[in-house]
Structure formats: structure tokens, C-alpha cells
Design a protein around this motif. Structure first.
Motif, short mmCIF file in Angstrom:
data_model
loop_
_atom_site.label_atom_id
_atom_site.label_comp_id
_atom_site.label_asym_id
_atom_site.label_seq_id
_atom_site.Cartn_x
_atom_site.Cartn_y
_atom_site.Cartn_z
N GLY A 236 7.90 3.08 -40.25
CA GLY A 236 8.20 3.23 -38.89
C GLY A 236 9.71 3.27 -38.56
N GLY B 286 6.15 11.00 -37.64
CA GLY B 286 5.41 9.84 -36.98
C GLY B 286 4.26 10.19 -36.79
N ARG B 287 3.77 11.41 -36.32
CA ARG B 287 2.34 11.84 -36.06
C ARG B 287 1.72 11.80 -37.40
N ALA C 65 2.57 9.93 -40.29
CA ALA C 65 2.19 8.46 -40.57
C ALA C 65 1.04 7.78 -39.82
N ARG C 66 1.03 8.23 -38.41
CA ARG C 66 0.05 7.60 -37.58
C ARG C 66 -1.46 7.79 -38.53
N PHE D 296 -2.01 6.25 -41.68
CA PHE D 296 -2.12 4.72 -41.25
C PHE D 296 -3.61 4.35 -40.93
N ARG E 128 -6.83 2.33 -43.30
CA ARG E 128 -7.16 1.41 -42.80
C ARG E 128 -8.68 0.93 -43.21
N VAL F 252 2.86 8.58 -31.55
CA VAL F 252 3.92 8.00 -32.37
C VAL F 252 4.22 6.37 -32.10
N VAL G 128 3.31 3.67 -34.30
CA VAL G 128 4.18 3.94 -35.48
C VAL G 128 5.57 3.44 -35.54
#
Lengths: 110, 110, 110, 110, 110, 110
Positions: free
Chosen positions: C79, C98-99, C101-102, C105, C109, F14, F17
Motif C-alpha cells: 500500500g 491499488g484496485r 492489490a485489493r 489481498f 485471504r 483502494v 489498501v
């Protein structure tokens, strides 16, 4: 670097290597597209300098910043555009454009 | 090109053209983001030099390679980073960064 | 999209089109360069994700963000890296990363 | 800038900073990939100059244009390639390549 | 995605938004530049696919890879081109092109 | 894809993150820079869409084209901008933007 004649001298330099490219610049890009009424020349200069800043085309920026001034974009607007571009293309691209604009402004000063 | 004072001199050069950009550099980028604890300054320098190499921002690389050395990145690590980047951004971007790093290393040598 | 097997499945997909490219990926890039001691695997992942973010390689980011997590980069560091990159490659490149990575993640999980 | 020895001198310059990068250039890129029969050297030069033009790698273009001439690409074909690239990477990238090609052509003229 | 009619359907999609752009595509790019004798259609396809791979124009690659096949570039040559481009534009750009080529090859298979 | 709420939903996606990135978007980019008087919101939208088109940020274009319409840029001007950008960033970038604009125009039509 960015004297009034530098755009045409760049064209003459390239003409010998790629004559069709220059013919298209003159007939299609400047002779047709730039003359279309859909966007003013001032707006076309704004978006062109934005694109050249974002793509970091340092070599081509001086003559196009100078032409933007001739098309009615003010120095303040170019500074504001460069600041705005920092957020869309990153600080390094904006800093490079800022240094080039500074040189152009210094040179075209009477 | 990459003397210790060149970052601030670049900022002064651009300040007159785009004062807000430099204010944001000083207050937000260096005053806030770089001071955040989430990544060490050494890591921030690593990823910044990686991004500048990948984007081929030749104009901005010298001062940032120099700052990376000051932030604890070794010359060997910069060489390894450039080699690594060849695979992610291509050989030409890496060769350009390698030549710039060489100049910076030669200049900052005591 | 970014399951543990997706890197090797991408390789298998491409192997039929460009077998030499995959041979080089396996022998040179992963078999040699990534194993060099000059930078840790964690550092190599950091700079790789930085470069992919800066170059906006959306297609390749998921598997490499996932591998970065496996190499010891934390979610918080990713981040922070993305935030840092916003300043060097622009907000749009950072928002896209960012989108992605989201999504990664959320998927990895347990 | 683009004398016959400039490719090897660039390599020597970078070798001290990133020795592995140069080893890979010599063993893998030139020693293996360029020697593969799937594409002629002339075709490899064509696509390399196209990529360098499109990516605006001004720093690396001179030596590769010169090598393209040595690999049998004619000056006319380089001019035509640059014109073609204007449509795929934009006029500024093509104009920059055109000016560089002009300099190379002038220098290698007997 | 890359059926024979997809180039013209993309043009029709864009025509309503930017009619002049499509007119220029048809009159200047395809009607004039592509018909010039300086480079064969096969060579023009080679350099176009190289540029699209290097610039990572994923959206536009399928139709142009398909057209390259129609212009006489073989599948093996496209694979070799993609491998070559890995060195000039980076592995991620090449892997993306490799996956797209694989899809096109699978779809155009009789 | 480009409903009125999609900008804020992207931010929320985002935020988890990279919370600092979103804070900077809201406080600095939208709260400060966009509110500056040096360029109108309409001009800022013009140069932003130009930069996103030139950099081929397909993922981010829809919401920003939609916002440009809200800031007073007409559909005709967006079409003209995309045509203009074809010459500065290449046809493929313009065609991609043209297809995205078409989708946005279709969706926001009452």
C-alpha cells in the motif's frame, strides 16, 4: 532551441530522411486537423502540451510550448498545466517539463 | 549534473514557472510522504530509482541515484537493480540507467 | 486471477507461442538473476512491483503482487509503495495498482 | 555518438556498474537470441528500431540505427519505418527518431 | 475478439464518437501509407506488431496480430518477434503479447 | 463501469489498501489543486483526458470522461480531442479511447 524558426528547421532536417512524414505533417496534421473548428487552437495547444508532458517528449516540448504561447496560452496556464500533470503523469515528467518551460520563457522574453 | 545542490537548484529553476508544484514537492512529497514510517528511506529510494529507470526518466535519474546513495543504497545494489530492471522494462532503459549511474558514481567519488 | 498456480499457467499458455521466451524466463530470469545475492528476494519483489505499477502493466501485476507477499513484502508495504508510486508515475497508475492489490489481498485471504 | 565502436564503448561504460547486465547482453541477447534462425538479422533490426522509436529511447537509437544499416536495412526503409511509426506511436516520437536518423546518416556517410 | 470483421466493427464503434479519426484511418493510414512501396505489407505488419507489443497496447494487439498473419507473417515469426521484444520492452510486455497471440492463434485455427 | 458513483467507489476500494493515497486524492488533488483558479475545471478536464488518452490508462478513462462531460466538455470536443491525440500518441491509443468514450456516451445517455 526554440526560436520561431525551429519547428520548420526540424521539419527540414527530417524531410530528407522521411519526406512522406513531413508531407503528412504539413497537409494532414497542420493543413487539416489543426484547422478544424471542433476545438480552438488554444485548446489544441493545451492538450498537446499536456500529452507531450505526460509522455515526457523532452525533445519536442520546447517548440510546442512556444507555439502554445503564440496560440494564446499564458505562461501562468502552462505552469498550472504542468502542476496538474504532476498528478496524472508523475512528478519527474512535470519537473522535466517545468525546466523546459523555464528555458523557453527565458528565451522568448523580449 | 548531480552535485549535492542540484535537486534544490532544479526546484528553484521550476519554482518560477510552477510555484505550486514546488510547494507540493516540499510540503507533501518530501515533508509528508517520504517521512512516513511504512517504508524506510532506503526502500523508498530503491523503488523510486526502479520507477525512474523503468520509465526512462533520464533527466531526473542523476539526482535520485545520488540521493539513493545518501539513503544507504550501495553502488552494488544500484547495479543489481538496473540489471533486474532490464527484464522488466527492457535492455535500452537499463543501459541508459547504467550509463547515468556510471557518471554519478564517477562524480561523487571523493 | 492470481491463484498460486497462475504464474506457471501463464507460462504454459505462452510456451506454445514463444517457447524460447519461457526457456529464458526459467533459465535466465528465475534460474539465474533472481538467485543472485546482490539484492534480497524481498527487495527484488519491491522493485518489480514498483516497475509494473509505474509502467501500468495491469495484466501482470496480480501474480507479481502475490509473489511479493510470498517473498516477505507486507500488505502495508505494498500500500505504501503504491502511494509512493503515485508521485513518480501519476495517480491513475497508482489507482489501477491499488484496485488490483485489493483484489489480490481479498483472494489470498484464508 | 554513433561511431562503429560506440556499442562496445557503451557496454564498457556500463560493465563497471552492472557487470551481469553486460554479460547477459553478450551471452544471451547477442550470443543466443540474435543468432536464432526464426527471424533474419535484417528483420530483427527492423523490429528493434521500431520498438526504440515507439518507446522514444533516444539515447539508444543512434547505435541501433547504425547497426540496422549494417544488417541490410536501407536508409529508405528506415525513413519509411519512421513514417509508419508516426501512426502507431505518435508524431513526436517519429520526429525525434527522424532527427536522430538524419544525424546517423550524415555521420556514416563516407 | 479477433474475428475478420473486428477491425471494421471497431472502426464503426469509434466513427460515431470521432468520425474524422476514422476518415483519416481509411484515407490516409490504410488508403495511402500502407500502400506505399517503401516497405512490404509483411514488413509493415512486423513493425506494427513490434510497436504494439512494446507499447503494451493489449486492446489493439488481437486484430493486428490477425492481420499480420493475413499479411504473410508466420506464427513462428510472431513468437520470435515477441521473444525479441522481451529484451527491448521487458518481459511483462512480451508475456502479455504472448497470451494475446495464443488466443488469436487458437481462434483463427480452422 | 462509469456510473456517477464509480469514482467514489473506486476510492473506497483502494482506501483499504492505500489509505494515504485516498487522503491525498481528497485533500490535495481534489481539495486543493482542482480548486485553483489558474485553469478552469473544463480546461483541467480537457488536459486530464488528453493525458489519460496519451498514456493509454484505459482503466481510469471512463470515470474521467464522464467527469469531463459534467465539467462542460462536450461530446464533440471529446471526439475532437481523441482525433487530435492520435497524432501525438498514436492511432492505437486514440482508438482505445474512442471505444471507451463510445461506451461512456451510450451509458450516460438518458
Amino acid at each position: 532551441m526554440s526560436t520561431p524558426s525551429s519547428a520548420s528547421s526540424a521539419r527540414n532536417e527530417v524531410r530528407q530522411v522521411a519526406p512522406k512524414l513531413i508531407e503528412l505533417s504539413e497537409m494532414v496534421l497542420y493543413g487539416d486537423v489543426w484547422e478544424r473548428p471542433g476545438l480552438s487552437k488554444r485548446d489544441r495547444s493545451l492538450i498537446k502540451v499536456a500529452a507531450l508532458t505526460a509522455l515526457c517528449r523532452s525533445d519536442q516540448l520546447p517548440v510546442h510550448i512556444e507555439r502554445a504561447l503564440a496560440n494564446g496560452v499564458t505562461r501562468e496556464e502552462i505552469g498550472e498545466l504542468i502542476t496538474h500533470m504532476a498528478f496524472y503523469a508523475g512528478w519527474p515528467a512535470a519537473m522535466t517539463a517545468g525546466r523546459i518551460a523555464r528555458k523557453v520563457f527565458d528565451e522568448v522574453r523580449p
